[in-house]
Design a protein around this motif. Sequence first.
Motif, PDB file in Angstrom:
ATOM      1  N   HIS A 207      31.752   4.782  12.079  1.00 24.06           N
ATOM      2  CA  HIS A 207      30.155   4.580  12.329  1.00 24.06           C
ATOM      3  C   HIS A 207      29.714   5.871  11.452  1.00 24.06           C
ATOM      4  O   HIS A 207      30.080   7.093  11.435  1.00 24.06           O
ATOM      5  CB  HIS A 207      29.872   5.013  13.878  1.00 24.06           C
ATOM      6  CG  HIS A 207      28.414   4.285  13.810  1.00 24.06           C
ATOM      7  ND1 HIS A 207      27.143   5.275  13.382  1.00 24.06           N
ATOM      8  CD2 HIS A 207      27.912   3.278  14.715  1.00 24.06           C
ATOM      9  CE1 HIS A 207      26.252   4.521  13.624  1.00 24.06           C
ATOM     10  NE2 HIS A 207      26.449   3.335  14.500  1.00 24.06           N
ATOM     11  N   GLU A 230      34.010   3.391  24.056  1.00 23.02           N
ATOM     12  CA  GLU A 230      33.517   2.856  25.274  1.00 23.02           C
ATOM     13  C   GLU A 230      32.390   4.002  25.834  1.00 23.02           C
ATOM     14  O   GLU A 230      31.262   3.513  26.205  1.00 23.02           O
ATOM     15  CB  GLU A 230      34.556   2.664  26.310  1.00 23.02           C
ATOM     16  CG  GLU A 230      33.836   2.111  27.542  1.00 23.02           C
ATOM     17  CD  GLU A 230      34.420   1.555  28.899  1.00 23.02           C
ATOM     18  OE1 GLU A 230      34.450   1.463  29.760  1.00 23.02           O
ATOM     19  OE2 GLU A 230      35.996   1.287  28.286  1.00 23.02           O
ATOM     20  N   VAL A 233      29.410   3.623  23.444  1.00 25.02           N
ATOM     21  CA  VAL A 233      28.422   2.666  23.567  1.00 25.02           C
ATOM     22  C   VAL A 233      27.853   2.828  25.089  1.00 25.02           C
ATOM     23  O   VAL A 233      26.614   2.303  25.122  1.00 25.02           O
ATOM     24  CB  VAL A 233      29.343   1.331  23.827  1.00 25.02           C
ATOM     25  CG1 VAL A 233      28.391   0.238  24.080  1.00 25.02           C
ATOM     26  CG2 VAL A 233      29.812   1.092  22.274  1.00 25.02           C
ATOM     27  N   SER A 236      24.832   4.964  24.634  1.00 24.72           N
ATOM     28  CA  SER A 236      23.527   4.468  24.014  1.00 24.72           C
ATOM     29  C   SER A 236      22.979   3.218  24.903  1.00 24.72           C
ATOM     30  O   SER A 236      21.746   3.035  24.751  1.00 24.72           O
ATOM     31  CB  SER A 236      24.189   3.946  22.686  1.00 24.72           C
ATOM     32  OG  SER A 236      24.412   5.290  21.966  1.00 24.72           O
ATOM     33  N   LYS A 237      23.753   2.400  25.527  1.00 24.39           N
ATOM     34  CA  LYS A 237      23.467   1.186  25.861  1.00 24.39           C
ATOM     35  C   LYS A 237      23.228   1.067  27.233  1.00 24.39           C
ATOM     36  O   LYS A 237      23.170   0.070  28.087  1.00 24.39           O
ATOM     37  CB  LYS A 237      23.982  -0.113  25.272  1.00 24.39           C
ATOM     38  CG  LYS A 237      23.805  -0.072  23.729  1.00 24.39           C
ATOM     39  CD  LYS A 237      22.538  -0.580  23.462  1.00 24.39           C
ATOM     40  CE  LYS A 237      22.538  -0.860  22.238  1.00 24.39           C
ATOM     41  NZ  LYS A 237      20.949  -1.368  21.720  1.00 24.39           N
ATOM     42  N   SER A 241      26.601  -2.489  29.591  1.00 24.12           N
ATOM     43  CA  SER A 241      27.204  -3.109  28.465  1.00 24.12           C
ATOM     44  C   SER A 241      28.504  -3.474  28.671  1.00 24.12           C
ATOM     45  O   SER A 241      29.427  -4.050  27.763  1.00 24.12           O
ATOM     46  CB  SER A 241      27.078  -2.021  27.292  1.00 24.12           C
ATOM     47  OG  SER A 241      27.439  -0.704  27.559  1.00 24.12           O
ATOM     48  N   PHE A 248      30.455  -6.018  25.624  1.00 21.71           N
ATOM     49  CA  PHE A 248      30.514  -4.846  24.892  1.00 21.71           C
ATOM     50  C   PHE A 248      30.942  -4.945  23.558  1.00 21.71           C
ATOM     51  O   PHE A 248      30.243  -3.989  22.962  1.00 21.71           O
ATOM     52  CB  PHE A 248      31.980  -4.304  25.601  1.00 21.71           C
ATOM     53  CG  PHE A 248      32.378  -2.972  25.042  1.00 21.71           C
ATOM     54  CD1 PHE A 248      31.854  -1.796  25.580  1.00 21.71           C
ATOM     55  CD2 PHE A 248      33.026  -2.726  23.901  1.00 21.71           C
ATOM     56  CE1 PHE A 248      32.245  -0.416  25.017  1.00 21.71           C
ATOM     57  CE2 PHE A 248      33.487  -1.647  23.442  1.00 21.71           C
ATOM     58  CZ  PHE A 248      32.988  -0.423  24.050  1.00 21.71           C
ATOM     59  N   HIS A 251      27.522  -5.367  21.995  1.00 17.77           N
ATOM     60  CA  HIS A 251      26.626  -4.153  21.956  1.00 17.77           C
ATOM     61  C   HIS A 251      27.270  -3.224  21.045  1.00 17.77           C
ATOM     62  O   HIS A 251      26.287  -2.271  20.102  1.00 17.77           O
ATOM     63  CB  HIS A 251      26.482  -3.277  23.246  1.00 17.77           C
ATOM     64  CG  HIS A 251      25.737  -3.960  24.244  1.00 17.77           C
ATOM     65  ND1 HIS A 251      24.058  -3.980  24.049  1.00 17.77           N
ATOM     66  CD2 HIS A 251      25.966  -4.755  25.324  1.00 17.77           C
ATOM     67  CE1 HIS A 251      23.836  -4.524  25.160  1.00 17.77           C
ATOM     68  NE2 HIS A 251      24.775  -4.965  26.015  1.00 17.77           N
ATOM     69  N   ALA A 252      28.397  -2.926  20.623  1.00 15.06           N
ATOM     70  CA  ALA A 252      29.070  -1.983  19.690  1.00 15.06           C
ATOM     71  C   ALA A 252      28.905  -2.540  18.259  1.00 15.06           C
ATOM     72  O   ALA A 252      28.471  -1.625  17.378  1.00 15.06           O
ATOM     73  CB  ALA A 252      30.663  -2.323  19.884  1.00 15.06           C
ATOM     74  N   LEU A 255      25.153  -1.584  17.280  1.00 21.30           N
ATOM     75  CA  LEU A 255      24.911  -0.012  17.162  1.00 21.30           C
ATOM     76  C   LEU A 255      25.566   0.145  16.019  1.00 21.30           C
ATOM     77  O   LEU A 255      25.402   1.391  15.366  1.00 21.30           O
ATOM     78  CB  LEU A 255      25.754   0.572  18.446  1.00 21.30           C
ATOM     79  CG  LEU A 255      25.026   0.653  19.821  1.00 21.30           C
ATOM     80  CD1 LEU A 255      26.288   1.151  20.863  1.00 21.30           C
ATOM     81  CD2 LEU A 255      23.761   1.631  19.659  1.00 21.30           C
TER      82      LEU A 255
END
Length: 268
Positions: A207, A230, A233, A236-237, A241, A248, A251-252, A255
């Motif tokens: 990232h 994990e 994520v 953040s979520k 999530s 999952f 959402h990953a 992001l």
Amino acid sequence: ITFQGKWGFVAATPFTAEHLELDKGAVETLLAAVRKEFPGNCVIALAGRLPSLAASRGINLSQPFVDGVLGTRCLVKLAVTRAVEQSALSPKLATVGVVGAAGFIGSRVVNDLSKFCGEVIAFDPSHLRKEVTRHAGNILFTGLVQDLKMPDILVNLAPRGNDIRQTATYLKPEAYLLDDTHTGMRGKLLAELEGRGVTVRKIVMVHRDFRMFPRLPGFRQNCIPGCLLEALVVVSKGRDSTVSIEAFMMHASHLGFAAALVQHTSDP
């Protein structure tokens, strides 16, 4: 660790994995001490063998802990997808092997890949001890090293990278070997496999906003092991999530996380 304005850190336990395995109360004692040390609103990812040891003790990993399984499953599926693309294979024609297939994470990875690939070779020495060599749908459960001649792509979920030494020599020359071990694959084994034409890669998440100082041995500063994903994520979520692997991964992706196949570093 820094990530999108948030920060964290990596901590090691004073116990070896062998001690935690032998002392049945050690894992619960360790988790209780961590929960007491960090009582605030945080997310704590368990790494290495801690998730499987906690599960084997019947310990329910409630807040603030996450077991990291979804992160590793997400990483493996995305990494295998990348390897399939680079190999110019059709996913439904690809054969993917998993070393450590009977483990806490490996068994889930096998199930994920069976929905995506043509055939999955679920290899684990325990299958041989239990005299298990059988097909279930498109999954072959086996402990026979000869069956590792079949995979186009092999995922290494063994405890240590070089634990695969006795099995990797069966890989066909054009195969991909995707290594998810923290120690990585090193030395003579790595050179031998690459000399035979096997493409060996460490699999990580990346990232652009993630940095780790100092970096983990064997990892670049922006590289993230699956077990840590994990927690990032969830921070953040939120925990919604994690309701399913599909949620999952969605959402990953939103992001901005992506899987990368990288060469092993020369770290000791």
